[in-house]
Design a protein around this motif. Structure first.
Motif, mmCIF file in Angstrom:
data_model
loop_
_atom_site.group_PDB
_atom_site.id
_atom_site.type_symbol
_atom_site.label_atom_id
_atom_site.label_comp_id
_atom_site.label_asym_id
_atom_site.label_seq_id
_atom_site.Cartn_x
_atom_site.Cartn_y
_atom_site.Cartn_z
ATOM 1 N N TYR A 145 -5.410 1.443 4.637
ATOM 2 C CA TYR A 145 -4.412 2.436 4.235
ATOM 3 C C TYR A 145 -4.988 3.318 3.146
ATOM 4 O O TYR A 145 -5.859 2.893 2.395
ATOM 5 N N GLU A 178 -3.789 6.918 0.481
ATOM 6 C CA GLU A 178 -2.920 8.009 0.055
ATOM 7 C C GLU A 178 -3.800 9.011 -0.667
ATOM 8 O O GLU A 178 -4.794 8.642 -1.269
ATOM 9 N N GLN A 211 0.897 7.964 10.872
ATOM 10 C CA GLN A 211 -0.238 7.261 10.275
ATOM 11 C C GLN A 211 -1.209 8.218 9.586
ATOM 12 O O GLN A 211 -1.498 8.068 8.422
ATOM 13 N N TRP A 216 0.048 -0.949 2.506
ATOM 14 C CA TRP A 216 0.671 0.359 2.364
ATOM 15 C C TRP A 216 1.447 0.420 1.049
ATOM 16 O O TRP A 216 2.158 -0.518 0.706
ATOM 17 N N LYS A 217 1.251 1.518 0.330
ATOM 18 C CA LYS A 217 1.933 1.782 -0.948
ATOM 19 C C LYS A 217 1.606 0.720 -1.995
ATOM 20 O O LYS A 217 2.427 0.382 -2.825
#
Length: 138
Positions: free
Chosen positions: A108, A110, A64, A122-123
């Motif tokens: 989330y 990145e 994570q 996510w993504k």
């Protein structure tokens, strides 16, 4: 005299989050974006559908976050972690306008290009637009 509410976080939580800011956002120049890493952790903690029940559970969940318990705790990151935790605690006690900079559904992120990009899924290709006012000078 009413009893004082117990803290929702500990000194160990502050240290853990300061280390997390170091590993996940030390290269990010924006204090707002660094603080958002902590809000992301707290958003996950507050999500009733997640299994993690403590800040440590969230931060150390496999795959994570890039948490490393041996990295240094800087005074700046420790102060920032504590500031976000205090704002979160006030919010949990029904205070409004505490200086939340990341909506609760953003769980989330990145990192690339010297920035952290926060998303609901996510993504995702859709990222937080930083439209909430920030209590930090960037």
């Amino acid at each position: 005299m009413p009893a004082e509410q117990p803290k929702l976080y500990t000194e160990a939580d502050i240290d853990m989050l300061a280390r997390l800011i170091y590993t996940e956002a030390r290269g990010v120049e924006s204090t707002t974006e660094q603080a958002a890493v902590v809000w992301c952790v707290l958003n996950r903690l507050d999500n009733p559908n997640r299994l993690q029940k403590t800040i440590a559970d969230v931060v150390t969940a496999p795959y994570q976050f890039d948490y490393r318990p041996w990295v240094p705790i800087t005074e700046d990151f420790k102060a920032l972690a504590q500031d976000v935790l205090e704002r979160w605690e006030r919010e949990k006690c029904s205070a409004e306008d505490v200086g939340r900079i990341l909506p609760a559904e953003y769980q989330y992120f990145e990192g690339w290009g010297g920035r952290n990009w926060f998303s609901v899924e996510w993504k995702s290709d859709e990222y937080w637009d930083w439209s909430l006012p920030s209590p930090y000078e960037d």
